[in-house]
Motif scaffolding. Structure first.
Motif, PDB file in Angstrom:
ATOM      1  N   ASP A 119       4.751   1.756 -15.437  1.00 36.25           N
ATOM      2  CA  ASP A 119       4.264   0.749 -14.511  1.00 36.25           C
ATOM      3  C   ASP A 119       5.231   0.583 -13.347  1.00 36.25           C
ATOM      4  O   ASP A 119       4.841   0.659 -12.180  1.00 36.25           O
ATOM      5  CB  ASP A 119       4.047  -0.590 -15.229  1.00 36.25           C
ATOM      6  N   LEU A 120       6.504   0.374 -13.646  1.00 37.01           N
ATOM      7  CA  LEU A 120       7.478   0.128 -12.582  1.00 37.01           C
ATOM      8  C   LEU A 120       7.825   1.392 -11.797  1.00 37.01           C
ATOM      9  O   LEU A 120       8.005   1.340 -10.582  1.00 37.01           O
ATOM     10  CB  LEU A 120       8.757  -0.500 -13.145  1.00 37.01           C
ATOM     11  N   ASN A 121       7.888   2.532 -12.450  1.00 34.90           N
ATOM     12  CA  ASN A 121       8.337   3.760 -11.793  1.00 34.90           C
ATOM     13  C   ASN A 121       7.225   4.531 -11.094  1.00 34.90           C
ATOM     14  O   ASN A 121       7.510   5.366 -10.241  1.00 34.90           O
ATOM     15  CB  ASN A 121       9.040   4.668 -12.802  1.00 34.90           C
ATOM     16  N   VAL A 122       5.978   4.267 -11.458  1.00 36.59           N
ATOM     17  CA  VAL A 122       4.854   4.985 -10.846  1.00 36.59           C
ATOM     18  C   VAL A 122       3.905   4.020 -10.136  1.00 36.59           C
ATOM     19  O   VAL A 122       3.630   4.167  -8.952  1.00 36.59           O
ATOM     20  CB  VAL A 122       4.083   5.826 -11.892  1.00 36.59           C
ATOM     21  N   ASN A 123       3.418   3.020 -10.855  1.00 37.38           N
ATOM     22  CA  ASN A 123       2.407   2.130 -10.275  1.00 37.38           C
ATOM     23  C   ASN A 123       2.949   1.265  -9.145  1.00 37.38           C
ATOM     24  O   ASN A 123       2.275   1.088  -8.129  1.00 37.38           O
ATOM     25  CB  ASN A 123       1.784   1.242 -11.360  1.00 37.38           C
ATOM     26  N   VAL A 124       4.140   0.704  -9.309  1.00 37.15           N
ATOM     27  CA  VAL A 124       4.686  -0.178  -8.276  1.00 37.15           C
ATOM     28  C   VAL A 124       4.860   0.548  -6.939  1.00 37.15           C
ATOM     29  O   VAL A 124       4.401   0.041  -5.907  1.00 37.15           O
ATOM     30  CB  VAL A 124       5.992  -0.862  -8.741  1.00 37.15           C
ATOM     31  N   PRO A 125       5.492   1.716  -6.904  1.00 34.98           N
ATOM     32  CA  PRO A 125       5.600   2.397  -5.602  1.00 34.98           C
ATOM     33  C   PRO A 125       4.242   2.698  -4.959  1.00 34.98           C
ATOM     34  O   PRO A 125       4.080   2.562  -3.747  1.00 34.98           O
ATOM     35  CB  PRO A 125       6.352   3.697  -5.929  1.00 34.98           C
ATOM     36  N   VAL A 126       3.260   3.080  -5.774  1.00 35.73           N
ATOM     37  CA  VAL A 126       1.928   3.359  -5.232  1.00 35.73           C
ATOM     38  C   VAL A 126       1.320   2.079  -4.662  1.00 35.73           C
ATOM     39  O   VAL A 126       0.804   2.064  -3.538  1.00 35.73           O
ATOM     40  CB  VAL A 126       1.013   3.979  -6.310  1.00 35.73           C
ATOM     41  N   GLU A 127       1.395   0.988  -5.417  1.00 37.25           N
ATOM     42  CA  GLU A 127       0.802  -0.271  -4.960  1.00 37.25           C
ATOM     43  C   GLU A 127       1.486  -0.806  -3.701  1.00 37.25           C
ATOM     44  O   GLU A 127       0.808  -1.261  -2.773  1.00 37.25           O
ATOM     45  CB  GLU A 127       0.858  -1.316  -6.079  1.00 37.25           C
ATOM     46  N   LEU A 128       2.813  -0.754  -3.658  1.00 37.14           N
ATOM     47  CA  LEU A 128       3.512  -1.249  -2.464  1.00 37.14           C
ATOM     48  C   LEU A 128       3.234  -0.365  -1.257  1.00 37.14           C
ATOM     49  O   LEU A 128       3.111  -0.861  -0.132  1.00 37.14           O
ATOM     50  CB  LEU A 128       5.014  -1.372  -2.730  1.00 37.14           C
ATOM     51  N   THR A 129       3.114   0.922  -1.486  1.00 41.81           N
ATOM     52  CA  THR A 129       2.750   1.830  -0.390  1.00 41.81           C
ATOM     53  C   THR A 129       1.351   1.489   0.114  1.00 41.81           C
ATOM     54  O   THR A 129       1.122   1.423   1.330  1.00 41.81           O
ATOM     55  CB  THR A 129       2.833   3.296  -0.849  1.00 41.81           C
ATOM     56  N   GLN A 130       0.424   1.247  -0.801  1.00 42.37           N
ATOM     57  CA  GLN A 130      -0.933   0.876  -0.398  1.00 42.37           C
ATOM     58  C   GLN A 130      -0.940  -0.427   0.388  1.00 42.37           C
ATOM     59  O   GLN A 130      -1.692  -0.563   1.351  1.00 42.37           O
ATOM     60  CB  GLN A 130      -1.844   0.756  -1.623  1.00 42.37           C
ATOM     61  N   GLN A 131      -0.084  -1.377   0.024  1.00 40.37           N
ATOM     62  CA  GLN A 131       0.010  -2.636   0.771  1.00 40.37           C
ATOM     63  C   GLN A 131       0.593  -2.401   2.164  1.00 40.37           C
ATOM     64  O   GLN A 131       0.233  -3.093   3.117  1.00 40.37           O
ATOM     65  CB  GLN A 131       0.896  -3.641   0.033  1.00 40.37           C
ATOM     66  N   SER A 132       1.500  -1.446   2.291  1.00 38.44           N
ATOM     67  CA  SER A 132       2.211  -1.193   3.551  1.00 38.44           C
ATOM     68  C   SER A 132       1.407  -0.374   4.548  1.00 38.44           C
ATOM     69  O   SER A 132       1.561  -0.555   5.761  1.00 38.44           O
ATOM     70  CB  SER A 132       3.512  -0.430   3.274  1.00 38.44           C
ATOM     71  N   LEU A 133       0.612   0.544   4.058  1.00 42.86           N
ATOM     72  CA  LEU A 133      -0.040   1.515   4.944  1.00 42.86           C
ATOM     73  C   LEU A 133      -0.932   0.922   6.024  1.00 42.86           C
ATOM     74  O   LEU A 133      -0.885   1.395   7.173  1.00 42.86           O
ATOM     75  CB  LEU A 133      -0.812   2.543   4.126  1.00 42.86           C
ATOM     76  N   PRO A 134      -1.748  -0.092   5.746  1.00 47.78           N
ATOM     77  CA  PRO A 134      -2.597  -0.602   6.839  1.00 47.78           C
ATOM     78  C   PRO A 134      -1.790  -1.051   8.055  1.00 47.78           C
ATOM     79  O   PRO A 134      -2.132  -0.707   9.185  1.00 47.78           O
ATOM     80  CB  PRO A 134      -3.343  -1.774   6.184  1.00 47.78           C
ATOM     81  N   GLY A 135      -0.716  -1.784   7.840  1.00 45.61           N
ATOM     82  CA  GLY A 135       0.115  -2.234   8.963  1.00 45.61           C
ATOM     83  C   GLY A 135       0.818  -1.083   9.652  1.00 45.61           C
ATOM     84  O   GLY A 135       0.938  -1.060  10.884  1.00 45.61           O
ATOM     85  N   MET A 136       1.298  -0.130   8.881  1.00 40.15           N
ATOM     86  CA  MET A 136       1.975   1.023   9.473  1.00 40.15           C
ATOM     87  C   MET A 136       1.001   1.833  10.316  1.00 40.15           C
ATOM     88  O   MET A 136       1.345   2.284  11.416  1.00 40.15           O
ATOM     89  CB  MET A 136       2.603   1.888   8.375  1.00 40.15           C
ATOM     90  N   ARG A 137      -0.206   1.998   9.815  1.00 40.07           N
ATOM     91  CA  ARG A 137      -1.225   2.726  10.591  1.00 40.07           C
ATOM     92  C   ARG A 137      -1.556   1.975  11.876  1.00 40.07           C
ATOM     93  O   ARG A 137      -1.690   2.585  12.943  1.00 40.07           O
ATOM     94  CB  ARG A 137      -2.487   2.913   9.747  1.00 40.07           C
ATOM     95  N   GLU A 138      -1.692   0.669  11.759  1.00 46.42           N
ATOM     96  CA  GLU A 138      -2.025  -0.157  12.923  1.00 46.42           C
ATOM     97  C   GLU A 138      -0.949  -0.042  14.002  1.00 46.42           C
ATOM     98  O   GLU A 138      -1.263   0.027  15.196  1.00 46.42           O
ATOM     99  CB  GLU A 138      -2.170  -1.613  12.474  1.00 46.42           C
ATOM    100  N   ARG A 139       0.308   0.001  13.593  1.00 46.52           N
ATOM    101  CA  ARG A 139       1.415   0.108  14.547  1.00 46.52           C
ATOM    102  C   ARG A 139       1.700   1.556  14.939  1.00 46.52           C
ATOM    103  O   ARG A 139       2.514   1.815  15.823  1.00 46.52           O
ATOM    104  CB  ARG A 139       2.670  -0.550  13.969  1.00 46.52           C
TER     105      ARG A 139
END
Length: 181
Positions: A119-139
């Motif tokens: 969960d911490l080593n695989v799922n968390v990085p994927v989930e945080l990346t998914q949260q980050s991508l919309p803003g990064m794409r927008e900018r």
């Protein structure tokens, strides 16, 4: 001008070790840094706290803030990027450094321990990346850095139920290898 001037970075697992060092370096390069850990104060016998790391960066002229989040709690991490963005603005750089390990022999590791690591080593990085991508794409820009481990390398054969195998071919090494894919 510093190479990260005007950027905001979120670093997980930043109260000590590699995460703290990354936060210090990014701040030295001009980034505003949001340091994330599961608690502000001490964690058992482990040296270093989130409070100390933030204070150290701010003392030397950097811009740092703490965001407490138990990443093992799915609900607590569901809006971490949004919460972290309230400190200095949108997250431009995400550093997935936090990790869970249970260095038990492969023959003895429990399903609960294995699930926590994945969960911490695989799922968390994927989930945080998914949260980050919309803003990064927008900018139109952004960076995600996922830290791994040398434990993804297989040991020499023959297999032994040893400390090396607990680190490498055990659940921890497997979870870190999964995070690289």
């Amino acid at each position: 001008m510093n190479s990260l001037e005007g950027k905001t970075a979120l670093i997980t697992g930043a109260s000590r070790g590699i995460g703290r060092a990354i936060a210090r370096r990014f701040a030295a390069e001009g980034a505003s840094v949001v340091l994330c850990a599961s608690r502000l104060g001490s964690h058992g016998k482990l040296k270093g706290t989130l409070e100390e790391a933030v204070a150290e960066i701010n003392q030397f002229g950097g811009r740092a803030a703490a965001e407490v989040c138990n990443l093992a709690d799915r609900e607590a991490r569901a809006d971490l990027i949004e919460r972290a963005s309230k400190h200095f603005g949108p997250i431009d750089i995400l550093v997935n450094n936090a990790a869970a390990s249970s260095m038990n022999l492969p023959s003895l590791i429990s399903t609960k321990q294995r699930d926590a690591m994945f969960d911490l080593n695989v799922n968390v990085p994927v989930e945080l990346t998914q949260q980050s991508l919309p803003g990064m794409r927008e900018r139109g820009a952004g960076w995600v850095l996922n830290l791994s481990s040398a434990t993804i390398n297989q040991p020499l054969v023959p297999y032994r139920d040893s400390r090396e195998s607990a680190l490498v071919i055990g659940a921890y090494g497997a979870s870190k290898a999964a995070g690289e894919q």
